[in-house]
Structures are given as C-alpha cells and as structure tokens.
Motif scaffolding. Structure first.
Motif, PDB file in Angstrom:
ATOM      1  N   PRO A 287      75.617   0.919  44.100  1.00  0.00           N
ATOM      2  CA  PRO A 287      76.007   0.300  45.160  1.00  0.00           C
ATOM      3  C   PRO A 287      73.889  -0.304  45.094  1.00  0.00           C
ATOM      4  CG  PRO A 287      77.499   1.426  45.861  1.00  0.00           C
ATOM      5  CD  PRO A 287      76.713   2.144  44.420  1.00  0.00           C
ATOM      6  N   LEU A 288      74.360  -2.098  45.047  1.00  0.00           N
ATOM      7  CA  LEU A 288      73.109  -2.177  45.765  1.00  0.00           C
ATOM      8  C   LEU A 288      72.263  -1.151  46.548  1.00  0.00           C
ATOM      9  CD1 LEU A 288      73.739  -5.860  43.933  1.00  0.00           C
ATOM     10  CD2 LEU A 288      72.647  -4.511  43.083  1.00  0.00           C
ATOM     11  N   VAL A 289      73.189  -1.788  47.796  1.00  0.00           N
ATOM     12  CA  VAL A 289      72.229  -1.031  48.591  1.00  0.00           C
ATOM     13  C   VAL A 289      71.702   0.482  48.356  1.00  0.00           C
ATOM     14  CG1 VAL A 289      72.314  -0.327  50.958  1.00  0.00           C
ATOM     15  CG2 VAL A 289      73.288  -2.012  50.285  1.00  0.00           C
ATOM     16  N   GLU A 290      72.425   1.427  47.804  1.00  0.00           N
ATOM     17  CA  GLU A 290      71.954   2.421  47.573  1.00  0.00           C
ATOM     18  C   GLU A 290      71.464   2.891  46.387  1.00  0.00           C
ATOM     19  OE1 GLU A 290      74.748   6.749  45.453  1.00  0.00           O
ATOM     20  OE2 GLU A 290      75.717   5.092  46.796  1.00  0.00           O
ATOM     21  N   ALA A 291      71.150   1.887  45.719  1.00  0.00           N
ATOM     22  CA  ALA A 291      69.918   1.360  44.584  1.00  0.00           C
ATOM     23  C   ALA A 291      68.875   1.552  44.959  1.00  0.00           C
ATOM     24  CB  ALA A 291      70.590   0.778  43.638  1.00  0.00           C
ATOM     25  N   LEU A 292      68.652   0.877  46.205  1.00  0.00           N
ATOM     26  CA  LEU A 292      67.333   0.317  46.889  1.00  0.00           C
ATOM     27  C   LEU A 292      67.032   1.326  47.810  1.00  0.00           C
ATOM     28  CD1 LEU A 292      68.576  -3.617  47.102  1.00  0.00           C
ATOM     29  CD2 LEU A 292      65.770  -2.116  46.087  1.00  0.00           C
ATOM     30  N   GLU A 293      67.486   2.569  48.539  1.00  0.00           N
ATOM     31  CA  GLU A 293      67.485   3.570  48.438  1.00  0.00           C
ATOM     32  C   GLU A 293      66.628   4.611  47.785  1.00  0.00           C
ATOM     33  OE1 GLU A 293      71.497   4.358  50.767  1.00  0.00           O
ATOM     34  OE2 GLU A 293      71.095   2.599  52.461  1.00  0.00           O
ATOM     35  N   ILE A 294      67.217   5.021  46.950  1.00  0.00           N
ATOM     36  CA  ILE A 294      65.968   5.784  46.142  1.00  0.00           C
ATOM     37  C   ILE A 294      65.815   5.068  46.188  1.00  0.00           C
ATOM     38  CG2 ILE A 294      66.066   6.053  44.187  1.00  0.00           C
ATOM     39  CD1 ILE A 294      69.510   6.464  44.071  1.00  0.00           C
ATOM     40  N   GLN A 295      65.017   3.445  45.420  1.00  0.00           N
ATOM     41  CA  GLN A 295      63.521   3.375  45.432  1.00  0.00           C
ATOM     42  C   GLN A 295      62.974   3.532  46.016  1.00  0.00           C
ATOM     43  OE1 GLN A 295      63.028   0.894  41.923  1.00  0.00           O
ATOM     44  NE2 GLN A 295      62.825  -0.506  42.771  1.00  0.00           N
ATOM     45  N   LEU A 296      63.442   3.212  47.703  1.00  0.00           N
ATOM     46  CA  LEU A 296      62.696   2.765  49.041  1.00  0.00           C
ATOM     47  C   LEU A 296      61.637   4.476  49.153  1.00  0.00           C
ATOM     48  CD1 LEU A 296      64.293   1.159  51.269  1.00  0.00           C
ATOM     49  CD2 LEU A 296      62.520   0.390  50.537  1.00  0.00           C
ATOM     50  N   TRP A 297      62.430   5.874  49.113  1.00  0.00           N
ATOM     51  CA  TRP A 297      62.423   6.828  49.046  1.00  0.00           C
ATOM     52  C   TRP A 297      61.487   7.245  47.686  1.00  0.00           C
ATOM     53  CZ3 TRP A 297      61.904  11.308  50.922  1.00  0.00           C
ATOM     54  CH2 TRP A 297      61.772  12.524  50.814  1.00  0.00           C
TER      55      TRP A 297
END
Length: 436
Positions: A287-297
């Motif tokens: 999911p896009l939101v989960e992929a962006l959470e990884i990027q934020l981390w």
C-alpha cells in the motif's frame, strides 16, 4: 617597506576588514540547511511523483513497467542538467560571490518546481505534456547544480578551525529533511484524499506549496554577508576570469577522483529511496501509505547518522571514516537480495542499515569534495564533482536497478551497489589526505 594601506600594516584595509559584519554561526547553519532542504524537497517531490502519479498522467497507454521506466527517464534528466548548472552558477559563485549566486540558484529550482504543479497532463495536450515535464525537470537539475556547492561553502568558509566537518554536515541535512517533508506531504495527501483525487489534482499541491518554502529560503539567504574566505579572495585580487577553465587546466585529477569518491553515496541513496519506493509499490504491491512510512523512517535514520558523521569526521579524520563506511557499503551489498526476499521486515532492516551508512558517507562528502580546491575555483570545483557523481551514480540508478531486478533478479542490484563501493574505495585510497 610595508605600504601603510596594506592589511599587514594595520592600515585602512585592515580596519575595513575588521569592521565588516560577521555572520553568526546560527545564521550560517540555518541558511545552509534551509536552502538545501528546499532544493531537495523539490527534487524528491518529483522522485515520489515519478513513482506514484507521473506514469499514469504523463505516460499513459504503456504497460506499467514501461511507463515507470519512462517516468524514471525524465527523473534522470535533472542529473545531466546539474553539471551545466554547476558550471554556470559556479562561475558566478567564484566571480561575484556565494550569496547572490545561491539566491539565483534557489529561484531557478523553485520556479521550475512550481511550474510542474501547473502543467497540463497527457490527456489535455498529448505528447507536449511529457516534453514540458522534462523541461521543468531540467530546470530543477540546473538550479540544484548551483545550489549544493554554494551551500557547503557558506558553511565551511564560515566555520571555525577544527569544526569544518561539523559545519559541512548542516547543508547535508537538507537531503533527509527534504526527503522527510516530501514523503510526509504525499503521506498526508493519501490519508486525506482518495487515489482518484490524488491523480486528478492532489498531486499538484506539493509542487505549488514549494512557494512558501522559497519565500522563507530567500529571506534567510538575503540576510547573510559574504563568506570570509571569498572576501579575502576579493581583497587580494585572487579571482580568475573563467574559473571553469582554470579548473580543467589545473585540477583535473581532483575533479576525476572527487566524482568517483561520491559514486557509492549516490548509488546507495537512490536504490534506498526512489528505486525502493517503486519496488514496494509496483513489485510487491505494498500500500502507498505503508511504502511512504518506510521512506519516512529512512529519512529519520539518514538525518541522525549525518549528525554522527559530522562528529566522527572531526574526531577520527574525514578520510578514515569515509574509507570505513565505503567498505561497509560493499559488505552490505551482499545482503540486499536476502533482505528483500524476507518481505517487509527485511526491507525495514535494509532501509535502517542502508540509510545509516548513507548518513555517514553523505555527511562527510560535502567537505571532502570542497577540500582539494582553492577558494578562487572552489564553488565550481565542488559543484562539478558532486554533480558529475550525480550523473554516474544517481541519474540512472533507479532505472538500472529496476532493469537488473526485472531481468536478472535482485542479487544483481546488490552487485551494482558493490561495484560502486569498490570504485569509490579505490578513489579515496588514491587521494592524498589533503584531497579528501
């Protein structure tokens, strides 16, 4: 007999030099940080959109992989524009001054970004849409080509003795902060609007919102005075007519070695950000939101280890730390296939270790690339080496990694990273202690 008006005699020239306003450390560090933050925010907003929305909006009618590769191709344009920007802005940075040139670079990048937010899509104007997108991407690269070197010099040429690595770390922090802000912006959009609204109009907001950041950056940059090192070059008539000519005539070795000293830095970063985002979204259907959470981390880890790098560089020696971290990148490359095969948990481990290593190498690379060049060509020299490295290490990294993974498997992406680390390590070892 010493001339009474000379600085050695303590006459008018010396008095004038003493009377010049001095930039405070906090103002210098804020100006170097906020400028690169804005520039990298603009740059990474494009990288994120190149994965999430541009394939559908500007390259429709293709199969998903071809559309993504076409989008990454426009992404790479900026890296080929950056050396040209480095030459143009470097010329004026070494001739006119760091401050005025940095303001111009910021405006160039900012205007290009805002215009992207206003572009019609392929559905409205056909093939002109990707062509205009490519033109704006060129403008982003041209502006960033002049930004980075000047921001590093604003920090290092104002740094007290023994703290150059620490000061040089601050403009480097703009990369993780810009990455965090760009990923965070898309993360918020995805949580407050549907995918249809994001494609229809929401994707434009991060590009248009860059206006606010540009205003803040301009205000901070215009409050600075010229750096002490460049002011001395003016006072002592050390400036050269065409800095880039002297650079290629007398500093070819430093240009070559500096380009490949930064190679592993760029390859690691763009595999860990732009390529990883596309892999998570397009290949494993995260999911896009989960992929962006990884990027934020990843951005948080990246920023923390840039701070670590600044302290380690002044304590252990910049060259020693760069040798060690480059060797670790090479070792880390062997784990890439296994970590990606382990699913989301493995990808999180990859991001955590990869961005930690990235923070250490990137935190020191600014000071390392500026070190070999004298003041009169330092803006041009550091900018060109950084941006040549961008061509070889970053411009095609997402494209190459996507091609290798889809054609030969993830292990070959690791071999690609290993090759970059080996080349970088050899160039660091070939450089003298005063050159890195």
């Amino acid at each position: 007999m010493t001339d009474a008006s000379s600085p050695l005699a303590g006459g008018p020239a010396a008095g004038a030099e003493a009377a010049r306003p001095v930039n405070s450390a906090s103002r210098v560090l804020l100006a170097s940080l906020i400028g690169t933050t804005i520039e990298f925010f603009d740059f990474y907003v494009y990288a994120t959109a190149a994965v999430l929305v541009f394939p559908a909006l500007f390259f429709p009618g293709e199969d998903p992989t071809t559309a993504l590769l076409a989008s990454f191709a426009t992404f790479s344009i900026a890296f080929f524009a950056r050396p040209l920007g480095a030459v143009v802005f470097g010329h004026f940075g070494d001739k006119v001054g760091r401050k005025a040139t940095l303001v111009a670079a910021l405006l160039t990048m900012g205007v290009s970004t805002v215009v992207i937010g206003l572009l019609p899509t392929y559905a409205s104007i056909g093939v002109w849409a990707p062509l205009l997108l490519a033109l704006c991407r060129f403008g982003q690269g041209f502006g960033l080509g002049g930004e980075w070197g000047g921001a590093v010099l604003i920090a290092t040429e104002n740094a007290p003795e023994g703290k150059k690595n620490l000061f040089a770390m601050f403009p480097q922090l703009g990369a993780p902060v810009g990455l965090f802000l760009s990923s965070g912006t898309f993360y918020i959009l995805l949580n407050f609007m549907s995918g249809e609204d994001l494609l229809a109009w929401g994707w434009r907001l991060p590009f248009l919102g860059s206006i606010l950041l540009i205003v803040i950056g301009m205000w901070v940059r215009l409050s600075l005075t010229e750096t002490p090192d460049f002011q001395k070059a003016i006072d002592h008539h050390e400036r050269v007519a065409v800095p880039v000519v002297e650079l290629f005539a007398r500093h070819k070795r430093s240009l070559f070695l500096g380009t490949f000293v930064a190679l592993a830095t760029f390859v690691l970063f763009y595999i860990g950000t732009a390529y990883l985002l596309s892999y998570n979204v397009k290949v494993i259907k995260m999911p896009l939101v989960e992929a962006l959470e990884i990027q934020l981390w990843g951005a948080i880890v990246f920023g923390l280890f840039i701070v670590v790098a600044g302290k380690l560089g002044d304590k252990l020696g910049r060259r020693n730390v760069l040798i060690g971290v480059t060797a670790l990148i090479g070792v880390f490359s062997f784990s890439l296939a296994g970590l990606f095969a382990a699913g989301v948990g493995g990808i999180l481990v990859f991001v955590t270790i990869g961005m930690a290593l990235m923070g250490v190498t990137y935190g020191l690379i600014g000071a390392a690339l500026a070190a070999p060049f004298p003041t009169r060509v330092r803006y041009s020299g550091s900018s060109l080496t950084f941006n040549f490295a961008g061509i070889f290490g970053a411009s095609l990294a997402p494209y190459i990694a996507t091609y290798l993974q889809s054609t030969y498997g993830m292990g070959y992406v690791g071999y690609y990273m290993l090759a970059a680390a080996v080349i970088t390590l050899l160039c660091i070892l070939a450089s003298g202690r005063e050159e890195v």
